[in-house]
Design a protein around this motif. Structure first.
Motif, PDB file in Angstrom:
ATOM      1  N   VAL A   1      32.544  39.421  28.301  1.00 30.64           N
ATOM      2  CA  VAL A   1      32.058  38.916  27.013  1.00 30.64           C
ATOM      3  C   VAL A   1      31.307  37.604  27.210  1.00 30.64           C
ATOM      4  N   LYS A   2      31.916  36.692  27.955  1.00 27.55           N
ATOM      5  CA  LYS A   2      31.278  35.389  28.188  1.00 27.55           C
ATOM      6  C   LYS A   2      29.947  35.535  28.910  1.00 27.55           C
ATOM      7  N   TRP A   3      29.940  36.368  29.941  1.00 27.49           N
ATOM      8  CA  TRP A   3      28.726  36.477  30.747  1.00 27.49           C
ATOM      9  C   TRP A   3      27.617  37.223  30.017  1.00 27.49           C
ATOM     10  N   LYS A   4      27.957  38.145  29.144  1.00 25.79           N
ATOM     11  CA  LYS A   4      26.919  38.789  28.335  1.00 25.79           C
ATOM     12  C   LYS A   4      26.253  37.777  27.409  1.00 25.79           C
ATOM     13  N   ILE A   5      27.074  36.920  26.795  1.00 23.97           N
ATOM     14  CA  ILE A   5      26.512  35.889  25.920  1.00 23.97           C
ATOM     15  C   ILE A   5      25.607  34.956  26.721  1.00 23.97           C
ATOM     16  N   ILE A   6      26.038  34.585  27.929  1.00 22.07           N
ATOM     17  CA  ILE A   6      25.223  33.716  28.780  1.00 22.07           C
ATOM     18  C   ILE A   6      23.896  34.389  29.121  1.00 22.07           C
ATOM     19  N   ILE A   7      23.935  35.675  29.461  1.00 24.00           N
ATOM     20  CA  ILE A   7      22.722  36.396  29.861  1.00 24.00           C
ATOM     21  C   ILE A   7      21.748  36.511  28.691  1.00 24.00           C
TER      22      ILE A   7
ATOM     23  N   MET B   1      49.271  30.764  28.947  1.00 29.45           N
ATOM     24  CA  MET B   1      47.935  31.348  29.099  1.00 29.45           C
ATOM     25  C   MET B   1      47.748  31.813  30.539  1.00 29.45           C
ATOM     26  N   THR B   2      47.232  33.010  30.707  1.00 30.59           N
ATOM     27  CA  THR B   2      47.017  33.548  32.041  1.00 30.59           C
ATOM     28  C   THR B   2      45.584  33.295  32.464  1.00 30.59           C
ATOM     29  N   LEU B   3      45.446  32.701  33.636  1.00 28.88           N
ATOM     30  CA  LEU B   3      44.131  32.405  34.159  1.00 28.88           C
ATOM     31  C   LEU B   3      43.679  33.560  35.044  1.00 28.88           C
ATOM     32  N   THR B   4      42.406  33.934  34.927  1.00 25.60           N
ATOM     33  CA  THR B   4      41.865  34.990  35.759  1.00 25.60           C
ATOM     34  C   THR B   4      40.700  34.443  36.561  1.00 25.60           C
ATOM     35  N   THR B   5      40.556  34.907  37.746  1.00 23.28           N
ATOM     36  CA  THR B   5      39.433  34.497  38.582  1.00 23.28           C
ATOM     37  C   THR B   5      38.327  35.513  38.459  1.00 23.28           C
ATOM     38  N   GLU B   6      37.099  35.026  38.304  1.00 26.82           N
ATOM     39  CA  GLU B   6      35.970  35.907  38.077  1.00 26.82           C
ATOM     40  C   GLU B   6      35.329  36.285  39.410  1.00 26.82           C
ATOM     41  N   THR B   7      36.048  37.107  40.169  1.00 29.33           N
ATOM     42  CA  THR B   7      35.550  37.544  41.461  1.00 29.33           C
ATOM     43  C   THR B   7      35.481  39.057  41.482  1.00 29.33           C
ATOM     44  N   PRO B   8      34.289  39.624  41.606  1.00 24.91           N
ATOM     45  CA  PRO B   8      34.181  41.071  41.612  1.00 24.91           C
ATOM     46  C   PRO B   8      34.937  41.664  42.790  1.00 24.91           C
ATOM     47  N   THR B   9      35.481  42.850  42.607  1.00 31.16           N
ATOM     48  CA  THR B   9      36.185  43.504  43.690  1.00 31.16           C
ATOM     49  C   THR B   9      35.216  43.887  44.782  1.00 31.16           C
ATOM     50  N   PRO B  10      35.625  43.777  46.062  1.00 31.27           N
ATOM     51  CA  PRO B  10      34.727  44.108  47.155  1.00 31.27           C
ATOM     52  C   PRO B  10      34.310  45.572  47.098  1.00 31.27           C
TER      53      PRO B  10
ATOM     54  N   VAL C   1      25.230  34.080  38.278  1.00 30.73           N
ATOM     55  CA  VAL C   1      24.665  34.742  37.090  1.00 30.73           C
ATOM     56  C   VAL C   1      24.024  36.070  37.484  1.00 30.73           C
ATOM     57  N   GLY C   2      23.238  36.035  38.558  1.00 28.47           N
ATOM     58  CA  GLY C   2      22.596  37.260  39.013  1.00 28.47           C
ATOM     59  C   GLY C   2      23.597  38.308  39.478  1.00 28.47           C
ATOM     60  N   ARG C   3      24.628  37.877  40.194  1.00 31.02           N
ATOM     61  CA  ARG C   3      25.626  38.830  40.684  1.00 31.02           C
ATOM     62  C   ARG C   3      26.334  39.516  39.533  1.00 31.02           C
ATOM     63  N   TYR C   4      26.710  38.755  38.508  1.00 37.70           N
ATOM     64  CA  TYR C   4      27.394  39.363  37.366  1.00 37.70           C
ATOM     65  C   TYR C   4      26.447  40.176  36.506  1.00 37.70           C
ATOM     66  N   THR C   5      25.171  39.803  36.485  1.00 37.96           N
ATOM     67  CA  THR C   5      24.183  40.594  35.746  1.00 37.96           C
ATOM     68  C   THR C   5      24.105  42.004  36.318  1.00 37.96           C
TER      69      THR C   5
ATOM     70  N   THR D   1      33.784  45.954  36.302  1.00 33.59           N
ATOM     71  CA  THR D   1      33.579  44.509  36.374  1.00 33.59           C
ATOM     72  C   THR D   1      34.646  43.775  35.566  1.00 33.59           C
ATOM     73  N   ALA D   2      34.950  44.287  34.370  1.00 35.34           N
ATOM     74  CA  ALA D   2      35.982  43.665  33.535  1.00 35.34           C
ATOM     75  C   ALA D   2      37.358  43.783  34.201  1.00 35.34           C
ATOM     76  N   LEU D   3      37.641  44.932  34.802  1.00 31.94           N
ATOM     77  CA  LEU D   3      38.938  45.135  35.461  1.00 31.94           C
ATOM     78  C   LEU D   3      39.112  44.233  36.681  1.00 31.94           C
ATOM     79  N   SER D   4      37.991  43.819  37.283  1.00 29.21           N
ATOM     80  CA  SER D   4      38.075  42.953  38.459  1.00 29.21           C
ATOM     81  C   SER D   4      38.320  41.495  38.083  1.00 29.21           C
ATOM     82  N   GLY D   5      38.407  41.207  36.786  1.00 29.35           N
ATOM     83  CA  GLY D   5      38.735  39.850  36.350  1.00 29.35           C
ATOM     84  C   GLY D   5      37.584  39.058  35.788  1.00 29.35           C
ATOM     85  N   VAL D   6      36.408  39.667  35.692  1.00 27.00           N
ATOM     86  CA  VAL D   6      35.237  38.970  35.154  1.00 27.00           C
ATOM     87  C   VAL D   6      35.292  38.981  33.630  1.00 27.00           C
TER      88      VAL D   6
END
Length: 336
Positions: A229-235, A1-10, A207-211, A221-226
């Motif tokens: 799908v998960k964050w939309k469900i959370i929002i 399984m490949t782990l991705t970090t949810e950090t938006p690109t600068p 939450v606000g940053r990803y919103t 946002t998806a290409l940057s590793g976020v």
């Protein structure tokens, strides 16, 4: 399984001036909305001596509490570029569930209230799943949920109001006066707390940053590793929590769960969000603007009632405000 970090690109340096201009436009929109609120207040104060009184101002804040709570939650959804048409009937269904938990099943007050709020979160989870996983357009997904919630409220209640006779303390959640000598309802204090919490959530947390990131550019946002799908469900779940709270406040205010109605409140809440400067295209918005928009809607409705404008013309006025709000949002997008 490949782990991705949810950090938006600068953001590149050249994007900063654009961001600054966007922030300035947002501030100007909030200032314009606030100025509009002041003008409306002055107009109704001149039109009727009964408008600018302590009792009526408290009534305005009380009326803004339910719609404003719905607007706070849907602000997150609209910033992502989505929409939630189920918040009005979802609120009614959560009020009915509070009646079921407290009156029919005899749960303790805290458990019944918590159950109703979590039921609202469940509605949000379903909406988020439909939008993020099944890829159903938000308008269609939440329109379907709007009809489902309206039907379930009627089925569960047997088409009859549920009264909270066995739990008289329930009505205190909205109506209890917390300032001696002044009618300042507890529900208004709850609304103020929700404003602060939602503002912090949107501006100071991940939450606000990803919103904002999802609403600005979902693909990037998806290409940057976020995990979009998960964050939309959370929002959408966060929006559902506010729906549940609004359902409790509304039922408490009426001392009963009314299974009919709710349709139309979603439009008032969405109008409040857009009036406050949140773009229907996503990526821009603020809680302060939403609160100003909710107060404009509440003041308009209250003022028209006080100067004895017939109900049908009140509906016309609210409809015109919604059209103007959407048109102004279109103008903002064209000038962006």
């Amino acid at each position: 399984m490949t782990l991705t970090t949810e950090t938006p690109t600068p953001k590149p340096a050249e994007a900063r001036p654009n961001a600054a201009r966007g922030a300035l436009r947002g501030s100007l929109q909030q200032l314009l909305a606030f100025a509009s609120l002041i003008v409306i207040v002055i107009f109704f104060s001149i039109a009727s001596p009964h408008f600018f009184t302590t009792a009526n101002i408290i009534s305005i804040f009380t009326a803004a509490t339910v719609t404003g709570t719905l607007a706070l939650g849907t602000t997150f959804v609209i910033i992502t570029g989505g929409i939630d048409l189920s918040i009005g009937t979802g609120m009614i269904l959560c009020g009915v569930m509070a009646g079921v938990f407290l009156t029919y099943w005899g749960w303790p007050l805290w458990a019944g209230v918590l159950g109703a709020v979590l039921f609202g979160a469940l509605i949000g989870v379903v909406n988020g799943f439909n939008v993020a996983v099944l890829k159903i357009p938000p308008f269609i997904a939440t329109l379907g949920m709007m009809l489902i919630a309206a039907g379930l409220a009627l089925v569960i209640s047997g088409t009859k109001p549920i009264y909270f006779k066995e739990t008289p303390d329930f009505q205190s959640i909205m109506n209890l006066s917390i300032i001696p000598g002044v009618r300042f309802p507890l529900g208004v204090a709850v609304f103020i707390v929700l404003i602060v919490l939602s503002a912090l959530l949107l501006s100071k947390t991940i939450v606000g940053r990803y919103t904002f990131s999802i609403g600005s550019n979902e693909a990037a946002t998806a290409l940057s590793g976020v995990n979009v799908v998960k964050w939309k469900i959370i929002i959408y779940t966060i929006s559902g929590l506010f729906v549940g709270i609004a359902g409790v406040l509304s039922a408490s205010r009426l001392s009963s769960a009314q299974p009919t109605g709710g349709m139309g409140l979603e439009l008032e809440a969405i109008a409040a969000v857009v009036i406050g400067g949140t773009s229907l295209q996503g990526g821009k918005g603020s809680i302060v603007g939403t609160v100003i928009g909710a107060l404009i809607m509440a003041v308009l409705t209250n003022g028209l009632r006080i100067i004895s404008v017939p109900q049908e013309w009140q509906s016309v006025a609210v409809g015109l405000v919604i059209l103007i709000a959407v048109y102004l949002d279109m103008l903002r997008r064209r000038s962006a």
